[in-house]
Design a protein around this motif. Structure first.
Motif, PDB file in Angstrom:
ATOM      1  N   PHE A  87       9.347  -2.024 110.969  1.00 22.00           N
ATOM      2  CA  PHE A  87       8.452  -1.041 110.360  1.00 22.00           C
ATOM      3  C   PHE A  87       7.440  -1.716 109.444  1.00 22.00           C
ATOM      4  CE2 PHE A  87       7.345   1.743 106.816  1.00 22.00           C
ATOM      5  CZ  PHE A  87       6.748   2.790 107.509  1.00 22.00           C
ATOM      6  N   VAL A  88       7.892  -2.663 108.635  1.00 25.69           N
ATOM      7  CA  VAL A  88       6.983  -3.393 107.752  1.00 25.69           C
ATOM      8  C   VAL A  88       5.908  -4.107 108.567  1.00 25.69           C
ATOM      9  CG1 VAL A  88       6.826  -5.368 106.170  1.00 25.69           C
ATOM     10  CG2 VAL A  88       8.632  -3.667 105.868  1.00 25.69           C
ATOM     11  N   LEU A 103       1.699   5.555 100.660  1.00 26.44           N
ATOM     12  CA  LEU A 103       2.515   6.289 101.627  1.00 26.44           C
ATOM     13  C   LEU A 103       3.503   5.357 102.329  1.00 26.44           C
ATOM     14  CD1 LEU A 103      -0.274   8.550 103.186  1.00 26.44           C
ATOM     15  CD2 LEU A 103       1.551   9.271 101.637  1.00 26.44           C
ATOM     16  N   VAL A 104       3.062   4.154 102.628  1.00 26.66           N
ATOM     17  CA  VAL A 104       3.939   3.174 103.276  1.00 26.66           C
ATOM     18  C   VAL A 104       5.103   2.816 102.361  1.00 26.66           C
ATOM     19  CG1 VAL A 104       4.092   0.778 104.070  1.00 26.66           C
ATOM     20  CG2 VAL A 104       2.192   2.215 104.824  1.00 26.66           C
ATOM     21  N   PHE A 105       4.830   2.627 101.074  1.00 24.29           N
ATOM     22  CA  PHE A 105       5.912   2.310 100.135  1.00 24.29           C
ATOM     23  C   PHE A 105       6.957   3.426 100.116  1.00 24.29           C
ATOM     24  CE2 PHE A 105       2.542  -0.168  97.601  1.00 24.29           C
ATOM     25  CZ  PHE A 105       2.765  -1.296  98.358  1.00 24.29           C
ATOM     26  N   GLY A 106       6.481   4.670 100.135  1.00 26.03           N
ATOM     27  CA  GLY A 106       7.412   5.797 100.182  1.00 26.03           C
ATOM     28  C   GLY A 106       8.219   5.808 101.457  1.00 26.03           C
ATOM     29  N   ALA A 107       7.557   5.517 102.593  1.00 29.13           N
ATOM     30  CA  ALA A 107       8.248   5.489 103.867  1.00 29.13           C
ATOM     31  C   ALA A 107       9.280   4.363 103.913  1.00 29.13           C
ATOM     32  CB  ALA A 107       7.241   5.323 105.005  1.00 29.13           C
ATOM     33  N   PHE A 111      17.041  -7.969 102.426  1.00 36.32           N
ATOM     34  CA  PHE A 111      15.733  -7.402 102.761  1.00 36.32           C
ATOM     35  C   PHE A 111      15.801  -5.898 102.525  1.00 36.32           C
ATOM     36  CE2 PHE A 111      12.235  -6.178 105.682  1.00 36.32           C
ATOM     37  CZ  PHE A 111      11.257  -7.030 105.203  1.00 36.32           C
ATOM     38  N   GLY A 112      15.546  -5.514 101.273  1.00 35.46           N
ATOM     39  CA  GLY A 112      15.586  -4.112 100.896  1.00 35.46           C
ATOM     40  C   GLY A 112      14.210  -3.567 100.586  1.00 35.46           C
ATOM     41  N   VAL A 113      14.146  -2.520  99.785  1.00 36.93           N
ATOM     42  CA  VAL A 113      12.881  -1.842  99.498  1.00 36.93           C
ATOM     43  C   VAL A 113      11.879  -2.783  98.820  1.00 36.93           C
ATOM     44  CG1 VAL A 113      11.798   0.032  98.197  1.00 36.93           C
ATOM     45  CG2 VAL A 113      13.979   0.413  99.350  1.00 36.93           C
ATOM     46  N   LEU A 114      12.310  -3.486  97.778  1.00 37.53           N
ATOM     47  CA  LEU A 114      11.406  -4.376  97.054  1.00 37.53           C
ATOM     48  C   LEU A 114      10.900  -5.500  97.955  1.00 37.53           C
ATOM     49  CD1 LEU A 114      10.028  -5.317  94.473  1.00 37.53           C
ATOM     50  CD2 LEU A 114      12.137  -6.540  93.868  1.00 37.53           C
ATOM     51  N   GLU A 115      11.815  -6.134  98.680  1.00 32.37           N
ATOM     52  CA  GLU A 115      11.435  -7.252  99.541  1.00 32.37           C
ATOM     53  C   GLU A 115      10.506  -6.789 100.666  1.00 32.37           C
ATOM     54  OE1 GLU A 115      15.091  -8.022  97.365  1.00 32.37           O
ATOM     55  OE2 GLU A 115      14.522  -6.410  98.746  1.00 32.37           O
ATOM     56  N   SER A 157       6.599  -7.957 101.135  1.00 29.99           N
ATOM     57  CA  SER A 157       6.200  -8.532 102.422  1.00 29.99           C
ATOM     58  C   SER A 157       5.010  -7.777 103.003  1.00 29.99           C
ATOM     59  CB  SER A 157       7.371  -8.493 103.399  1.00 29.99           C
ATOM     60  OG  SER A 157       8.464  -9.227 102.909  1.00 29.99           O
ATOM     61  N   TYR A 158       5.063  -6.450 102.912  1.00 35.02           N
ATOM     62  CA  TYR A 158       3.950  -5.631 103.400  1.00 35.02           C
ATOM     63  C   TYR A 158       2.646  -5.992 102.685  1.00 35.02           C
ATOM     64  CZ  TYR A 158       0.841  -1.586 103.492  1.00 35.02           C
ATOM     65  OH  TYR A 158      -0.275  -0.782 103.586  1.00 35.02           O
ATOM     66  N   VAL A 159       2.688  -6.072 101.366  1.00 36.16           N
ATOM     67  CA  VAL A 159       1.488  -6.395 100.590  1.00 36.16           C
ATOM     68  C   VAL A 159       0.963  -7.774 100.963  1.00 36.16           C
ATOM     69  CG1 VAL A 159       0.618  -6.872  98.266  1.00 36.16           C
ATOM     70  CG2 VAL A 159       2.081  -4.884  98.655  1.00 36.16           C
ATOM     71  N   ALA A 160       1.850  -8.738 101.126  1.00 36.12           N
ATOM     72  CA  ALA A 160       1.431 -10.105 101.447  1.00 36.12           C
ATOM     73  C   ALA A 160       0.705 -10.158 102.785  1.00 36.12           C
ATOM     74  CB  ALA A 160       2.642 -11.031 101.460  1.00 36.12           C
ATOM     75  N   ILE A 161       1.200  -9.431 103.780  1.00 37.08           N
ATOM     76  CA  ILE A 161       0.564  -9.447 105.103  1.00 37.08           C
ATOM     77  C   ILE A 161      -0.796  -8.761 105.052  1.00 37.08           C
ATOM     78  CG2 ILE A 161       0.779  -8.713 107.506  1.00 37.08           C
ATOM     79  CD1 ILE A 161       3.830  -8.880 107.143  1.00 37.08           C
ATOM     80  N   VAL A 162      -0.890  -7.636 104.333  1.00 40.72           N
ATOM     81  CA  VAL A 162      -2.173  -6.935 104.228  1.00 40.72           C
ATOM     82  C   VAL A 162      -3.194  -7.789 103.479  1.00 40.72           C
ATOM     83  CG1 VAL A 162      -3.349  -4.917 103.252  1.00 40.72           C
ATOM     84  CG2 VAL A 162      -1.151  -4.638 104.403  1.00 40.72           C
TER      85      VAL A 162
END
Length: 448
Positions: free
Chosen positions: A389-390, A436-440, A344-348, A352-357
Motif C-alpha cells: 500500500f505504501v 488522507l494516506v496517513f489516515g489510511a 514496519f508499522g504506522v510510523l515507519e 517511507s511514504y514521505v521519503a519516496i514522494v
C-alpha cells in the motif's frame, strides 16, 4: 509504465522501423512469450527472459530520453558496483547468470498490456461528448481515471486531444488529466505500480489494497472537483464525458482478470494473469479477419510499438539490477543482521511514504524509492500488504507532483505546459492526499 503511469508507452511508433528497432521489438516479444511459457513450467532456463529484455534495452539505449538514460545508467552502474563489492570484498555468493532477472515479470506485464492497442484504434475515445464547468471537471477526471486504469497514458492523450480540439487546454484541465490518471495507481492492477508493489511485497492481499486504494482514488477526484472552481473560472472551460459504451472494454477486462484470479487460476498472481490474458484477448479480437491476421498484427506490433516502450523497459530492468545490488551488498556487509526498521508499522510506513514522494519531487522515478526501501527491509517480518500500500500510495502522489514523472513529462511534451508549473499547482493536492494516506496507513495497520 505504465501502463500504468509510464515513461514512453505512448512514444510515437515508427512505421518504418530500422533493423535495430525491429530486432529489439522481436526481443521484447520473445521475452513476453518466454515469461508466459514459464507459467506453464516450460523447461528452459528462466534467465533467458532477462537476456531477451536486456538485449532490447541495449539496442534501444541511444533512443532513450536523456533523463531516462541518466537514471537507468546510474541505477545499473550502482547495482553492478554493489554486486562486485559484495562478491569480491565481502565474499557474497552471487548467481551472476541471473543478475539480469530483476523486474522481468513486471516488464512482461507492461508488454502484455500494450497489446490492448490491437483492439481498435486509440486516437479517439468513441462515444465521448463535451461538458463544461464543475461538471466538466468531474466528467474529465472520471473519463481519464476509468480509461486510464486499463489503457494508462493513452487515456490522457485521448481525452486531452478531444478537449484541446474544442477550445484549448488550460491549467485546470491539465491538473484534472494529471490527477485522473495518477490516482489510478492507488488500485489499478493494470498499472506498473501494482506490478512493482507485488514484486516487493509478493504476499500482499489485493483485496485489502482495493478496499483502501479505491476510496483514496475517489477522494482524489472529489478534491479536484472542489478545488478547481475555487482557483479557476470554469464556466467556459471544456471537459469531456465518456458514454457508457466506452466503458465496456475496461470493465470487461477488469472483470476477466478478477475471474481468473479468484476462480480459474487462483494460484497465479494478478500480474501473471494480466501478462497472458490481455494479449490472448486482444488476439482473439483479430481472429474474425482470418488466422493469418493475428500473426501479422503481432509482428507489426513487435516491430513498431514495442520499441517505443524503451523508457519503461530500460528503467524497470535497471531498477531491478539496482535492487539486487543494494540488497546483496547490505546483507553481505552486515551479515544479514541490519534492516532499515526493526518493525514496519504506522510510523515507519508513513516515513517511507514521505521519503519516496520527496524523491519523486527531486526528480527520481517512484520505482527507485520503492526498490531502495524494499531492499532494506526484512521480507519475513514486514507486513506485505502495508508495504504494498505504501508503494502504491507513494507512486500515485509522487507521479502527480514529480516534475520528471512520466505523465508530467508527457503533458509537457504533448501540450506545451511546464512540468514544474504542474508540480507547483499540485502541492496543495499532494499535501491533502498525503494526510488522507496517513489516515489510511493507520486504518490499514489496525485491521491487519
Amino acid at each position: 509504465m505504465s501502463i500504468k503511469e509510464t515513461l514512453s508507452a505512448d512514444a510515437p511508433a515508427d512505421d518504418n522501423p530500422s533493423l535495430r528497432h525491429a530486432v529489439s521489438g522481436m526481443a521484447i516479444l520473445a521475452g513476453l512469450l518466454l515469461q508466459i511459457a514459464r507459467f506453464a513450467d516450460a523447461p528452459f532456463p528462466p534467465d533467458l527472459i532477462g537476456y531477451a529484455f536486456w538485449l532490447a534495452a541495449i539496442l534501444l539505449w541511444r533512443d532513450l530520453d536523456p533523463r531516462t538514460r541518466l537514471q537507468a545508467g546510474g541505477l545499473s552502474a550502482v547495482g553492478l558496483t554493489l554486486l562486485m563489492v559484495g562478491h569480491f570484498h565481502y565474499r557474497a555468493d552471487i548467481d551472476w547468470s541471473g543478475i539480469l532477472n530483476g523486474n522481468t515479470y513486471v516488464v512482461a506485464m507492461l508488454v502484455g498490456v500494450s497489446f490492448l492497442g490491437l483492439i481498435g484504434g486509440r486516437e479517439t475515445p468513441g462515444g465521448g461528448r463535451s461538458s463544461a464547468g464543475a461538471r466538466g471537471v468531474v466528467n474529465t477526471w472520471l473519463s481519464v481515471h476509468l480509461l486510464g486504469a486499463i489503457l494508462n497514458l493513452s487515456s490522457v492523450f485521448m481525452v486531452g486531444d478531444h478537449i484541446k480540439a474544442r477550445g484549448g487546454l488550460g491549467m485546470a484541465q491539465i491538473l484534472t488529466l494529471n490527477r485522473g490518471l495518477s490516482s489510478a495507481a492507488f488500485w489499478s492492477p493494470f498499472f506498473a505500480s501494482m506490478g512493482v508493489a507485488m514484486s516487493v511485497a509478493p504476499g500482499m492481499a489485493y483485496g485489502g489494497i482495493l478496499a483502501f486504494g479505491l476510496p483514496l482514488a475517489l477522494l482524489s477526484g472529489l478534491l479536484t472537483r472542489f478545488e478547481m472552481p475555487r482557483r479557476y473560472a470554469l464556466a467556459d472551460i471544456q471537459g469531456f464525458s465518456l458514454s457508457l459504451s466506452s466503458l465496456l472494454m475496461p470493465v470487461a477486462m477488469a472483470a476477466l482478470v478478477m475471474l481468473f484470479h479468484y476462480v480459474i487460476t487462483p494460484s497465479l498472481s494478478i500480474v501473471s494473469i494480466i501478462t497472458f490474458l490481455i494479449p490472448s484477448v486482444a488476439l482473439l479480437f483479430t481472429l474474425p479477419r482470418g488466422l493469418a491476421w493475428p500473426v501479422r498484427r503481432t509482428l507489426q506490433h513487435a516491430r513498431t510499438r514495442l520499441p517505443a516502450m524503451r523508457g519503461e523497459v530500460t528503467l524497470f530492468l535497471s531498477a531491478g539490477l539496482f535492487t539486487l545490488g543494494l540488497s546483496t551488498f547490505t546483507q553481505a556487509a552486515t551479515g544479514n543482521q541490519w534492516v532499515l526498521f526493526d518493525e514496519f508499522g504506522v510510523l515507519e510506513a508513513s516515513v517511507s511514504y514521505v521519503a519516496i514522494v520527496v524523491s519523486a519531487v527531486a526528480g527520481l522515478h517512484p520505482i527507485i524509492g520503492v526498490s531502495a526501501l524494499a531492499s532494506m527491509l526484512d521480507p519475513d517480518t514486514t507486513n506485505h500488504t502495508l508495504l504494498g500500500f505504501v508503494s502504491l500510495a507513494a507512486w500515485a502522489v509522487g507521479a502527480a507532483i514529480g516534475p520528471l514523472s512520466g505523465i508530467n513529462l508527457s503533458l509537457q511534451g504533448r501540450y506545451g505546459v511546464n512540468s514544474y508549473h504542474i508540480m507547483k499547482f499540485n502541492i496543495p493536492y499532494a499535501l491533502a492526499m498525503s494526510c488522507l494516506v496517513f489516515g489510511a496507513i493507520a486504518l490499514l495497520d489496525a485491521t491487519l
